[in-house]
Design a protein around this motif. Sequence first.
Motif, mmCIF file in Angstrom:
data_model
loop_
_atom_site.group_PDB
_atom_site.id
_atom_site.type_symbol
_atom_site.label_atom_id
_atom_site.label_comp_id
_atom_site.label_asym_id
_atom_site.label_seq_id
_atom_site.Cartn_x
_atom_site.Cartn_y
_atom_site.Cartn_z
ATOM 1 N N VAL A 29 0.746 -1.189 0.211
ATOM 2 C CA VAL A 29 0.046 -0.107 0.000
ATOM 3 C C VAL A 29 0.906 1.265 -0.038
ATOM 4 O O VAL A 29 0.279 2.353 0.136
ATOM 5 C CB VAL A 29 -0.939 -0.025 1.177
ATOM 6 C CG1 VAL A 29 -1.925 -1.120 1.123
ATOM 7 C CG2 VAL A 29 -0.324 -0.079 2.561
ATOM 8 N N ASP A 30 2.170 0.932 -0.178
ATOM 9 C CA ASP A 30 3.002 2.442 -0.300
ATOM 10 C C ASP A 30 2.809 3.328 -1.561
ATOM 11 O O ASP A 30 2.526 2.547 -2.564
ATOM 12 C CB ASP A 30 4.500 2.107 -0.293
ATOM 13 C CG ASP A 30 4.827 1.313 1.000
ATOM 14 O OD1 ASP A 30 4.124 1.243 2.055
ATOM 15 O OD2 ASP A 30 6.040 0.619 0.932
ATOM 16 N N ASN A 31 2.949 4.448 -1.201
ATOM 17 C CA ASN A 31 2.660 5.564 -2.034
ATOM 18 C C ASN A 31 1.271 5.644 -2.970
ATOM 19 O O ASN A 31 1.063 6.123 -3.969
ATOM 20 C CB ASN A 31 3.629 5.277 -3.405
ATOM 21 C CG ASN A 31 5.243 5.386 -2.806
ATOM 22 O OD1 ASN A 31 5.417 6.188 -1.926
ATOM 23 N ND2 ASN A 31 6.000 4.357 -3.224
ATOM 24 N N LEU A 32 0.296 4.880 -2.370
ATOM 25 C CA LEU A 32 -0.889 4.866 -3.078
ATOM 26 C C LEU A 32 -1.888 6.237 -2.546
ATOM 27 O O LEU A 32 -1.580 6.768 -1.499
ATOM 28 C CB LEU A 32 -1.884 3.815 -2.530
ATOM 29 C CG LEU A 32 -1.547 2.412 -3.301
ATOM 30 C CD1 LEU A 32 -2.573 1.285 -2.764
ATOM 31 C CD2 LEU A 32 -1.824 2.668 -4.712
ATOM 32 N N VAL A 33 -2.492 6.990 -3.565
ATOM 33 C CA VAL A 33 -3.542 7.860 -3.400
ATOM 34 C C VAL A 33 -4.689 7.349 -3.981
ATOM 35 O O VAL A 33 -4.471 7.297 -5.366
ATOM 36 C CB VAL A 33 -2.661 9.068 -3.889
ATOM 37 C CG1 VAL A 33 -3.793 10.528 -3.720
ATOM 38 C CG2 VAL A 33 -1.631 9.594 -3.321
ATOM 39 N N PHE A 34 -5.551 7.722 -3.474
ATOM 40 C CA PHE A 34 -6.941 7.523 -4.431
ATOM 41 C C PHE A 34 -7.747 8.861 -4.825
ATOM 42 O O PHE A 34 -7.544 9.754 -3.931
ATOM 43 C CB PHE A 34 -8.067 6.900 -3.566
ATOM 44 C CG PHE A 34 -7.784 5.317 -3.247
ATOM 45 C CD1 PHE A 34 -8.040 4.502 -4.384
ATOM 46 C CD2 PHE A 34 -7.736 4.844 -2.116
ATOM 47 C CE1 PHE A 34 -7.616 3.106 -4.038
ATOM 48 C CE2 PHE A 34 -7.521 3.603 -2.021
ATOM 49 C CZ PHE A 34 -7.439 2.697 -2.865
ATOM 50 N N VAL A 35 -8.104 8.991 -5.937
ATOM 51 C CA VAL A 35 -8.661 10.323 -6.279
ATOM 52 C C VAL A 35 -9.971 9.858 -6.976
ATOM 53 O O VAL A 35 -10.080 9.268 -7.997
ATOM 54 C CB VAL A 35 -7.920 11.160 -7.512
ATOM 55 C CG1 VAL A 35 -8.540 12.225 -8.089
ATOM 56 C CG2 VAL A 35 -6.580 11.503 -6.920
ATOM 57 N N GLY A 36 -11.153 10.137 -6.285
ATOM 58 C CA GLY A 36 -12.422 10.023 -6.710
ATOM 59 C C GLY A 36 -13.061 10.987 -7.709
ATOM 60 O O GLY A 36 -12.892 12.024 -7.466
ATOM 61 N N ILE A 37 -13.857 10.405 -8.833
ATOM 62 C CA ILE A 37 -14.304 11.374 -9.645
ATOM 63 C C ILE A 37 -15.758 11.648 -9.241
ATOM 64 O O ILE A 37 -16.543 10.716 -8.941
ATOM 65 C CB ILE A 37 -14.237 11.163 -11.006
ATOM 66 C CG1 ILE A 37 -12.768 10.737 -11.734
ATOM 67 C CG2 ILE A 37 -15.209 12.049 -11.944
ATOM 68 C CD1 ILE A 37 -12.757 10.148 -12.918
ATOM 69 N N LYS A 38 -16.171 13.096 -9.183
ATOM 70 C CA LYS A 38 -17.457 13.306 -8.532
ATOM 71 C C LYS A 38 -18.528 12.856 -9.100
ATOM 72 O O LYS A 38 -18.541 12.706 -10.525
ATOM 73 C CB LYS A 38 -17.496 14.672 -8.462
ATOM 74 C CG LYS A 38 -17.654 15.538 -9.612
ATOM 75 C CD LYS A 38 -19.342 15.793 -10.069
ATOM 76 C CE LYS A 38 -19.366 15.972 -11.411
ATOM 77 N NZ LYS A 38 -20.558 16.189 -11.837
#
Length: 176
Positions: A29-38
Amino acid sequence: MGHEIIDGSSMQRALTRITYEIIEQNKGVDNLVFVGIKTRGIYLAQRLANRIKQLEGVQIPVGELDIELYRDDRHTVDRDQTAAVNSIQIETSIDDQHVILVDDVLFTGRTVRAALDALMDYGRPKRISLAVLVDRGHRELPIRPDFVGKNIPTAMNETVHVAVEEVDGHEGISLD
Ligand code: 3GP
Ligand code: 5GP
Ligand code: MG
């Protein structure tokens, strides 16, 4: 609102499977970022982050992206960092991170294309992957998801409805 084709429990299981696939493919799980689209992509991204917290004890940051300023029918908008900063809400840098874009439904791919533009204006991710709950087909661009909940073949004139508790008060996927 059409007929239900995937119930809430199946939807949860699909999200759980995607969570495991993400951890496996990222080798942790290193360096993960979630970006959700509205709109619903944000809630789905939060679900994935919550599951990773349960499984690995690590809180992955969840950002929000509104691609309105990046749509390909908005030619007058400068696609610069100002647009990116106005479109993305995130409390961490995405530089050198593995960004997982999350959306509810993938259709033509135009939304994802716009999202990629916004992310590239905003920072310099090491890698970007795409997770969607539903792939309904009909791509118009060379874009494909890395993680898919359900493949639901649709006709052009059909609509997939993704219901999430936070917005719709119930969970499930229906078609009409
Ligand atoms: P979402 O913002 O949670 O994804 O676009 C507003 C809503 O309308 C979307 O919710 C989506 O669920 C729904 N929708 C249904 N068909 C379409 C479509 O073809 N295009 C877009 N942009 N949204 C659609
Ligand atoms: P695309 O840009 O790939 O054509 O469409 C993706 C975006 O439009 C997604 O954010 C999704 O919300 C919305 N969308 C397109 N078709 C549908 C659909 O049938 N159902 C839902 N819920 N959203 C759709
Ligand atoms: Mg969506």
